[in-house]
Design a protein around this motif. Structure first.
Motif, PDB file in Angstrom:
ATOM      1  N   PHE A  68       3.569   0.644   2.846  1.00 53.71           N
ATOM      2  CA  PHE A  68       3.501  -0.118   3.752  1.00 53.71           C
ATOM      3  C   PHE A  68       3.281  -1.658   3.114  1.00 53.71           C
ATOM      4  O   PHE A  68       2.867  -1.974   2.131  1.00 53.71           O
ATOM      5  CB  PHE A  68       2.018  -0.021   4.731  1.00 53.71           C
ATOM      6  CG  PHE A  68       2.072   0.886   5.535  1.00 53.71           C
ATOM      7  CD1 PHE A  68       1.447   2.372   5.234  1.00 53.71           C
ATOM      8  CD2 PHE A  68       2.862   0.960   6.875  1.00 53.71           C
ATOM      9  CE1 PHE A  68       1.579   3.379   5.969  1.00 53.71           C
ATOM     10  CE2 PHE A  68       2.636   2.070   7.616  1.00 53.71           C
ATOM     11  CZ  PHE A  68       2.127   3.376   7.118  1.00 53.71           C
ATOM     12  N   GLY A  83      -2.044  12.528   5.069  1.00 54.27           N
ATOM     13  CA  GLY A  83      -3.440  12.948   5.108  1.00 54.27           C
ATOM     14  C   GLY A  83      -4.460  12.181   4.470  1.00 54.27           C
ATOM     15  O   GLY A  83      -5.568  12.172   4.632  1.00 54.27           O
ATOM     16  N   LYS A  84      -4.175  10.825   4.043  1.00 54.96           N
ATOM     17  CA  LYS A  84      -4.819   9.966   3.170  1.00 54.96           C
ATOM     18  C   LYS A  84      -4.777   8.741   3.611  1.00 54.96           C
ATOM     19  O   LYS A  84      -3.938   8.379   4.365  1.00 54.96           O
ATOM     20  CB  LYS A  84      -4.573   9.977   1.591  1.00 54.96           C
ATOM     21  CG  LYS A  84      -4.630  11.413   1.055  1.00 54.96           C
ATOM     22  CD  LYS A  84      -4.623  11.510  -0.450  1.00 54.96           C
ATOM     23  CE  LYS A  84      -4.512  12.641  -1.244  1.00 54.96           C
ATOM     24  NZ  LYS A  84      -4.249  12.810  -2.651  1.00 54.96           N
ATOM     25  N   GLY A  85      -6.050   7.836   3.037  1.00 53.21           N
ATOM     26  CA  GLY A  85      -5.825   6.511   3.600  1.00 53.21           C
ATOM     27  C   GLY A  85      -4.920   5.771   2.812  1.00 53.21           C
ATOM     28  O   GLY A  85      -4.423   6.165   1.402  1.00 53.21           O
ATOM     29  N   PRO A  86      -4.419   4.577   3.127  1.00 55.44           N
ATOM     30  CA  PRO A  86      -3.641   3.737   2.217  1.00 55.44           C
ATOM     31  C   PRO A  86      -4.270   3.311   0.958  1.00 55.44           C
ATOM     32  O   PRO A  86      -5.493   3.102   0.728  1.00 55.44           O
ATOM     33  CB  PRO A  86      -3.556   2.431   2.960  1.00 55.44           C
ATOM     34  CG  PRO A  86      -3.587   2.855   4.358  1.00 55.44           C
ATOM     35  CD  PRO A  86      -4.953   3.869   4.339  1.00 55.44           C
ATOM     36  N   TYR A  90       0.850  -1.192   0.014  1.00 52.63           N
ATOM     37  CA  TYR A  90      -0.050  -0.084  -0.012  1.00 52.63           C
ATOM     38  C   TYR A  90       1.054   1.271  -0.095  1.00 52.63           C
ATOM     39  O   TYR A  90       2.135   1.178   0.547  1.00 52.63           O
ATOM     40  CB  TYR A  90      -1.099   0.081   1.294  1.00 52.63           C
ATOM     41  CG  TYR A  90      -2.036  -1.006   1.128  1.00 52.63           C
ATOM     42  CD1 TYR A  90      -1.989  -1.972   1.722  1.00 52.63           C
ATOM     43  CD2 TYR A  90      -3.154  -0.439   0.654  1.00 52.63           C
ATOM     44  CE1 TYR A  90      -2.895  -3.155   1.857  1.00 52.63           C
ATOM     45  CE2 TYR A  90      -4.304  -1.335   0.595  1.00 52.63           C
ATOM     46  CZ  TYR A  90      -4.196  -2.734   1.229  1.00 52.63           C
ATOM     47  OH  TYR A  90      -5.241  -3.755   1.233  1.00 52.63           O
ATOM     48  N   GLN A 118       0.743   5.433   0.963  1.00 54.77           N
ATOM     49  CA  GLN A 118      -0.125   6.256   2.008  1.00 54.77           C
ATOM     50  C   GLN A 118       0.594   7.673   1.892  1.00 54.77           C
ATOM     51  O   GLN A 118       1.690   7.911   2.352  1.00 54.77           O
ATOM     52  CB  GLN A 118      -0.207   5.574   3.415  1.00 54.77           C
ATOM     53  CG  GLN A 118      -0.956   6.460   4.172  1.00 54.77           C
ATOM     54  CD  GLN A 118      -1.492   6.190   5.656  1.00 54.77           C
ATOM     55  OE1 GLN A 118      -0.624   5.540   6.119  1.00 54.77           O
ATOM     56  NE2 GLN A 118      -2.792   6.475   6.160  1.00 54.77           N
ATOM     57  N   PHE A 133      -4.087   0.952  -2.431  1.00 51.68           N
ATOM     58  CA  PHE A 133      -3.555  -0.375  -2.962  1.00 51.68           C
ATOM     59  C   PHE A 133      -2.625   0.024  -4.113  1.00 51.68           C
ATOM     60  O   PHE A 133      -2.845   0.470  -5.147  1.00 51.68           O
ATOM     61  CB  PHE A 133      -4.818  -1.279  -3.441  1.00 51.68           C
ATOM     62  CG  PHE A 133      -4.525  -2.580  -4.093  1.00 51.68           C
ATOM     63  CD1 PHE A 133      -4.427  -2.462  -5.456  1.00 51.68           C
ATOM     64  CD2 PHE A 133      -4.022  -3.596  -3.357  1.00 51.68           C
ATOM     65  CE1 PHE A 133      -4.050  -3.643  -6.215  1.00 51.68           C
ATOM     66  CE2 PHE A 133      -3.671  -4.818  -3.917  1.00 51.68           C
ATOM     67  CZ  PHE A 133      -3.801  -4.692  -5.552  1.00 51.68           C
TER      68      PHE A 133
END
Lengths: 114, 116
Positions: B89, B41-44, B36, B38, B46
């Motif tokens: 990640f 300030g954002k979500g992970p 992932y 990231q 894909f």
């Protein structure tokens, strides 16, 4: 196709209060996952819901709870907030049962506990 | 306990160079791995995944390599661009993985910084 949505984007609470966070999965996804990401740390698994039932939970106290609704959206509730609960709370969804399926994340809700 | 970890917490590369981000895992029962990205300030987001019956998988400008013998996972980004700057990640999953069935186990992340 809309992605995972979360609300609110930001939430400020004081210690001892309760917080409710909401998540709508991608259309067609039945599994919803909640993760906590404290500042500077990785993602820690909180809860997994599928078909309306809690399937698994991470190593968090019982004051972290949630539910999944018939439309597969989900709520995360945190009771008796503590300062260390301040974090980014991420929701993810996947199709089917979630076993080794790709999880797609929402933008998160940033919770600040004062 | 078993976990997913990362060799390098930070990686700085020149724009146009190739980047390699490494990840070690210790649970031999894990059979599904995801990378992932990231941004702040954002979500992970894909990037790419790989199952344990594969050694290599390619996407657009990205390649994931899996070495099950040494329990090592890597993400290669070709011609790195400033927009690739983010925290990366790796995550693992496996059936009946220590009671954590269904959820992903994440490493701590590697910060990639791309210099123009």
């Amino acid at each position: 196709e809309a992605g995972v949505t979360q609300s609110p984007t930001h939430l400020i609470k004081t210690r001892g209060q309760q917080a409710t966070l909401r998540c709508s999965p991608i259309s067609g996804h039945t599994s919803v996952y909640w993760y906590q990401q404290a500042l500077g740390l990785g993602l820690q698994f909180l809860l997994w819901y599928d078909e309306g039932e809690e399937r698994n939970r991470g190593n968090f106290p019982p004051r972290f709870s949630g539910r999944q609704f018939p439309n597969y959206s989900s709520e995360l509730n945190v009771n008796a907030l503590e300062l260390e609960d301040s974090a980014l709370y991420l929701c993810a969804s996947s199709p089917r049962t979630g076993l080794r399926e790709t999880q797609y994340f929402g933008p998160g809700t940033r919770l600040l506990v004062l | 306990g078993e976990n997913v970890g990362l060799h390098l917490p930070t990686l700085s590369v020149q724009e146009g160079d190739n980047s390699i981000i490494n990840c070690a895992y210790s649970n031999s029962a894990s059979d599904y791995f995801i990378w992932y990205k990231q941004e702040s300030g954002k979500g992970p987001q894909f990037i790419i995944d790989i199952r344990s019956n594969m050694d290599k998988r390619q996407g657009q400008r990205v390649t994931v390599l899996l070495n099950k013998t040494v329990k090592h996972l890597s993400l290669q980004i070709a011609a790195t661009q400033p927009g690739d700057s983010a925290v990366y990640f790796c995550a693992e999953s496996g059936l009946n993985y220590g009671g954590s069935q269904g959820n992903l186990i994440f490493g701590k992340g590697t910060k990639l910084s791309v210099k123009p």
